[in-house]
Structures are given as C-alpha cells and as structure tokens.
Design an enzyme around this catalytic site. Sequence first.
Site, PDB file in Angstrom:
ATOM      1  N   TYR A   1     -15.617  96.075  27.357  1.00 49.18           N
ATOM      2  CA  TYR A   1     -16.895  95.759  27.724  1.00 49.18           C
ATOM      3  C   TYR A   1     -17.581  94.746  26.555  1.00 49.18           C
ATOM      4  CZ  TYR A   1     -22.086  97.046  27.521  1.00 49.18           C
ATOM      5  OH  TYR A   1     -23.251  96.718  27.163  1.00 49.18           O
ATOM      6  N   PHE A   2     -18.343  93.612  26.996  1.00 49.07           N
ATOM      7  CA  PHE A   2     -18.815  92.880  25.850  1.00 49.07           C
ATOM      8  C   PHE A   2     -20.198  93.134  25.782  1.00 49.07           C
ATOM      9  CE2 PHE A   2     -21.090  88.778  25.009  1.00 49.07           C
ATOM     10  CZ  PHE A   2     -20.575  88.562  23.660  1.00 49.07           C
ATOM     11  N   ALA A   3     -20.865  93.777  24.779  1.00 51.45           N
ATOM     12  CA  ALA A   3     -22.193  94.075  24.421  1.00 51.45           C
ATOM     13  C   ALA A   3     -23.021  92.915  23.763  1.00 51.45           C
ATOM     14  CB  ALA A   3     -22.056  95.571  23.892  1.00 51.45           C
TER      15      ALA A   3
ATOM     16  N   GLU B   1     -27.038 100.434  33.165  1.00 52.72           N
ATOM     17  CA  GLU B   1     -27.410  98.944  33.392  1.00 52.72           C
ATOM     18  C   GLU B   1     -28.275  98.854  34.766  1.00 52.72           C
ATOM     19  OE1 GLU B   1     -26.886  96.485  30.894  1.00 52.72           O
ATOM     20  OE2 GLU B   1     -26.176  98.254  29.885  1.00 52.72           O
TER      21      GLU B   1
END
Length: 197
Positions: free
Chosen positions: A29-31, A108
Amino acid sequence: MWSSISSIFLLINICILEMSGASDGNFLYFAFGSNLLKERLHLKNPSAVFVSVGRLKDYKLNFGLWEENVQTSWHGGVATIESCPGEEVWGVVWTLSNENLSTLDSQEGVSQGEYSPLEVSVETEQGTKLCRTYQMNNFHPSPPSPQYKQVVCLGAEQNGLPKEYLKNLEAVKTNNYSGPSVLDRIKAAMKQPEIIS
Ligand SMILES: *[C@@H]1O[C@H](CO)[C@@H](O)[C@H](O)[C@H]1NC(C)=O
Ligand SMILES: *[C@@H]1O[C@H](CO)[C@@H](O)[C@H](O)[C@H]1NC(C)=O
C-alpha cells in the site's frame, strides 16, 4: 536432493515476490496522507509494516473533499493524488495483511464512493513496487485542518521523506480549525507503548 529442490522452489518464489512486491497473504500500500504516520494507520490496520519510502511520478498531492462542504472527522480537506505529468508524490510503502484490505478500504470510504482504489508503480530504493493506493472521487479543493496537516507532516518526518518535500508540506495553508479531531486519538495511541507480538 529434496532440500536442493526446495531451495530452488524458494528461489523461484523469492523472484516472483520481488516482481509483484508482495508476498502471499499480504499486499503493498502506498500512503501519502495521514497514513504516512504509523500510529494513524495502525488505529484500523494493525498489520501494517514499513517497507520503504517511495516516489510516485507524474502525480501531484492535493487536499480536498469528495462533496462540497461535507463534514469529515478531520474537519477539512484530506489528501489525494491527481495525475500531473512532471510532478511527483512522495510517500511510504507499507505491507499489510490481506485481512486488513477491508479495514483500509473502509477507512478510505471506498463503498461510499469517497475514494477509489488504484494500482500504481512506486519507485523505491529496492526497485519499482506495484502498490495499492487511493484517489478521491469528485475532487473539490479544500484546505486541510491544522490537525490533519500535522499528522501528514509527522508521518513524513517519522519515515524520512525528503527534506524538500517536507518543507512543501509544512507550507500548506490550513483552514485554522480548532477543536476535537482524529488527532486526539492518534496522540493517545502515540503515548501507548507498541504491543510487540
Ligand atoms: C487486521 O490485521 C490484523 C493482523 O493480521 C488482524 O489481527 C485483524 O483482525 C485485522 N483486522 C480486520 C478487521 O480484519
Ligand atoms: C488562518 O490564520 C492565518 C493567521 O492568522 C490567516 O492569515 C489566514 O487567513 C487564516 N485562514 C483562514 C482560512 O481563515
């Protein structure tokens, strides 16, 4: 004999993992927003483990809302990414257990249509990683609350995002909201010692 065969299988497996970036039962996951901060991400997604700092090319960071004047638990605009050739977004690549895919999606607001998941190629020191990330639907620009901005900046500092990028984050104008927000829960969590399992 068997051990060498299993080593070969192990090797093949490692190669596959390197390509996809994730291993069985996990996803990457890219935060780039409040989930840069470990304690914030851990509130709902305790399985998240730091992988790397990463750069997403041809996107820019922005703050806003999915509906005009919608009330959020952050009392202001929240982060999203917009396609923008030549720009870049820095963030953190986390690995999460698949069990936490639903908790991340619900944070989200995917089923409410707030954000949509998308797959992006993120450049890291360990090569390019395919990651899940989230982009806001029906973007309306809106400044973040000071509390939200603080969490983004704390997360950027915590994980060593480039100084220049952090400076830009610190320069973001806020809506000057003062009052309760998710920050209070994060601060409480930051005071708790981590539970090591
Ligand atoms: C998130 O992952 C952790 C660790 O794998 C697990 O204990 C927890 O139950 C998961 N949460 C949900 C809602 O699935
Ligand atoms: C927030 O406060 C600063 C400093 O007092 C002021 O310059 C700015 O205009 C305010 N912003 C809003 C959105 O009210």
